[in-house]
Design a protein around this motif. Structure first.
Motif, short mmCIF file in Angstrom:
data_model
loop_
_atom_site.label_atom_id
_atom_site.label_comp_id
_atom_site.label_asym_id
_atom_site.label_seq_id
_atom_site.Cartn_x
_atom_site.Cartn_y
_atom_site.Cartn_z
N ALA A 279 2.19 5.06 8.85
CA ALA A 279 1.49 4.02 8.11
C ALA A 279 0.55 3.23 9.03
CB ALA A 279 2.50 3.08 7.45
N HIS A 280 1.02 2.92 10.23
CA HIS A 280 0.18 2.18 11.18
C HIS A 280 -1.01 3.01 11.63
CE1 HIS A 280 -0.74 0.73 15.36
NE2 HIS A 280 -0.84 -0.40 14.68
N ARG A 281 -0.77 4.29 11.92
CA ARG A 281 -1.86 5.15 12.39
C ARG A 281 -2.93 5.34 11.33
NH1 ARG A 281 0.24 10.60 14.87
NH2 ARG A 281 -2.01 10.83 15.08
N THR A 282 -2.55 5.32 10.07
CA THR A 282 -3.52 5.51 8.99
C THR A 282 -4.15 4.21 8.53
OG1 THR A 282 -1.68 5.50 7.41
CG2 THR A 282 -2.48 7.63 8.14
N GLY A 283 -3.84 3.12 9.20
CA GLY A 283 -4.52 1.85 8.93
C GLY A 283 -3.91 1.01 7.83
N LEU A 284 -2.69 1.33 7.38
CA LEU A 284 -2.06 0.51 6.35
C LEU A 284 -1.59 -0.81 6.97
CD1 LEU A 284 0.06 3.18 4.43
CD2 LEU A 284 -2.31 2.48 4.06
N ARG A 285 -1.62 -1.86 6.17
CA ARG A 285 -1.22 -3.18 6.68
C ARG A 285 0.06 -3.67 6.05
NH1 ARG A 285 -4.32 -6.64 9.16
NH2 ARG A 285 -2.24 -7.34 9.78
N CYS A 286 0.31 -3.34 4.79
CA CYS A 286 1.47 -3.87 4.09
C CYS A 286 2.22 -2.75 3.37
CB CYS A 286 1.04 -4.94 3.08
SG CYS A 286 2.42 -5.79 2.27
N VAL A 287 3.51 -2.60 3.68
CA VAL A 287 4.33 -1.54 3.09
C VAL A 287 5.66 -2.15 2.64
CG1 VAL A 287 3.29 0.31 4.45
CG2 VAL A 287 5.32 -0.87 5.31
N GLN B 14 0.80 -1.23 0.00
CA GLN B 14 0.00 0.00 0.00
C GLN B 14 0.84 1.28 0.00
OE1 GLN B 14 -2.01 -1.65 3.58
NE2 GLN B 14 -3.90 -0.96 2.58
N ARG B 15 2.07 1.19 0.46
CA ARG B 15 2.91 2.38 0.51
C ARG B 15 4.37 1.95 0.49
NH1 ARG B 15 0.88 6.95 2.83
NH2 ARG B 15 -1.12 5.96 2.27
N GLN B 16 5.25 2.86 0.06
CA GLN B 16 6.67 2.51 -0.04
C GLN B 16 7.54 3.63 0.52
OE1 GLN B 16 8.45 0.81 -3.73
NE2 GLN B 16 9.62 2.73 -3.83
N LEU B 17 8.64 3.26 1.14
CA LEU B 17 9.66 4.19 1.60
C LEU B 17 10.99 3.82 0.95
CD1 LEU B 17 10.73 6.46 3.51
CD2 LEU B 17 11.15 4.66 5.19
N ASP B 18 11.61 4.77 0.27
CA ASP B 18 12.89 4.55 -0.40
C ASP B 18 13.98 5.27 0.39
OD1 ASP B 18 15.04 4.17 -2.06
OD2 ASP B 18 13.96 4.67 -3.90
N LEU B 19 14.93 4.52 0.91
CA LEU B 19 15.99 5.08 1.75
C LEU B 19 17.28 5.33 0.98
CD1 LEU B 19 15.49 2.81 4.90
CD2 LEU B 19 14.62 5.12 4.52
N HIS B 20 17.26 5.17 -0.32
CA HIS B 20 18.45 5.41 -1.13
C HIS B 20 18.98 6.83 -0.90
CE1 HIS B 20 17.44 1.87 -3.78
NE2 HIS B 20 18.75 1.76 -3.67
N SER C 32 -4.42 -1.19 13.02
CA SER C 32 -4.46 0.02 13.82
C SER C 32 -5.71 0.02 14.70
CB SER C 32 -4.48 1.26 12.92
OG SER C 32 -4.61 2.44 13.69
N PRO C 33 -5.56 0.39 16.00
CA PRO C 33 -6.74 0.42 16.87
C PRO C 33 -7.70 1.54 16.51
CG PRO C 33 -4.83 1.32 18.00
CD PRO C 33 -4.34 0.73 16.70
#
Length: 220
Positions: A154-162, A130-136, A216-217
């Motif tokens: 990502a957790h607070r917004t309810g994403l499950r897989c990044v 659902q979302r990606q972070l690039d640390l390059h 996310s709760p």
């Protein structure tokens, strides 16, 4: 200064009289202009007083008007609590992640209580990224901060897989990945992370991790 005029004969009296009259008229005009200038200066100095008239000072403290005090701005308590929690949960670079990784060719991770089917399904792509972070291109301290913020948001917004792209280290000295081991250690320290596996070749292969987050709760 004009030199005094002397009459040589009675014929010279008429021009002399005219000259004296002109000098007197010039002096009178100068005096009139001086008085007008003084009046204008006085009017400017007393403009407010002339406009409002006579005033009297207040006699007592009780007759004064005090404006209502401005209430202080509310304290951002929740933001302060969040910042304090972030500091408390700061990620350590000294964390030894090797003992927590599954011993396989991809060194996957699953938190205690999660069955092996979780990493198998995660590796098979059964959760959509659902979302990606690039640390390059980031330094270690920059990458650590960016990863912590990314996982938390990502957790607070309810994403499950990044997906977290750390690179294969081909451009590093000795061609060894600098961030790969650190990213694994940082992810294990995040309580929001349930599991992670190395990405499939189409998703970055050895240069990326696919991360499963806890539900996310609450949603914001």
């Amino acid at each position: 200064m004009t030199a005094p005029l002397k009459a040589q004969s009675f014929a010279d009296l008429k021009p002399l009289r005219r000259t004296l009259q002109e000098q007197a008229a010039l002096q009178a005009e100068r005096e009139r202009l001086r008085r007008e200038a003084e009046q204008r200066a006085r009017a400017e100095r007393h403009l407010f007083q002339d406009a409002v008239g006579a005033v009297q000072p207040l006699k007592g403290q009780h007759e004064r008007h005090w404006p209502a005090p401005v209430p202080p701005e509310p304290l951002p308590v929740q933001r302060q609590l969040d910042e304090a929690r972030v500091l408390h949960e700061s990620l350590s670079d000294e964390f030894d992640v090797s003992t927590l990784l599954d011993v396989d060719d991809q060194l996957s991770f699953r938190r205690t209580g999660m069955g092996p089917d979780v990493t198998r399904r995660l590796r098979a792509g059964q959760w959509s990224i659902q979302r990606q972070l690039d640390l390059h291109g980031l330094r270690v301290d920059e990458a650590r901060e960016a990863l912590g913020q990314f996982i938390r948001l990502a957790h607070r917004t309810g994403l499950r897989c990044v997906r977290v792209v750390h690179g294969k280290g081909l451009g590093s000295p000795g061609k060894t990945p600098v961030l790969k081991g650190r990213v694994q250690g940082w992810l294990v320290q995040k309580k929001e992370v349930l599991a992670f596996v190395q990405a499939r070749p189409a998703d970055g292969g050895a240069g990326a991790l696919v991360v499963l987050l806890a539900p996310s709760p609450r949603r914001i």
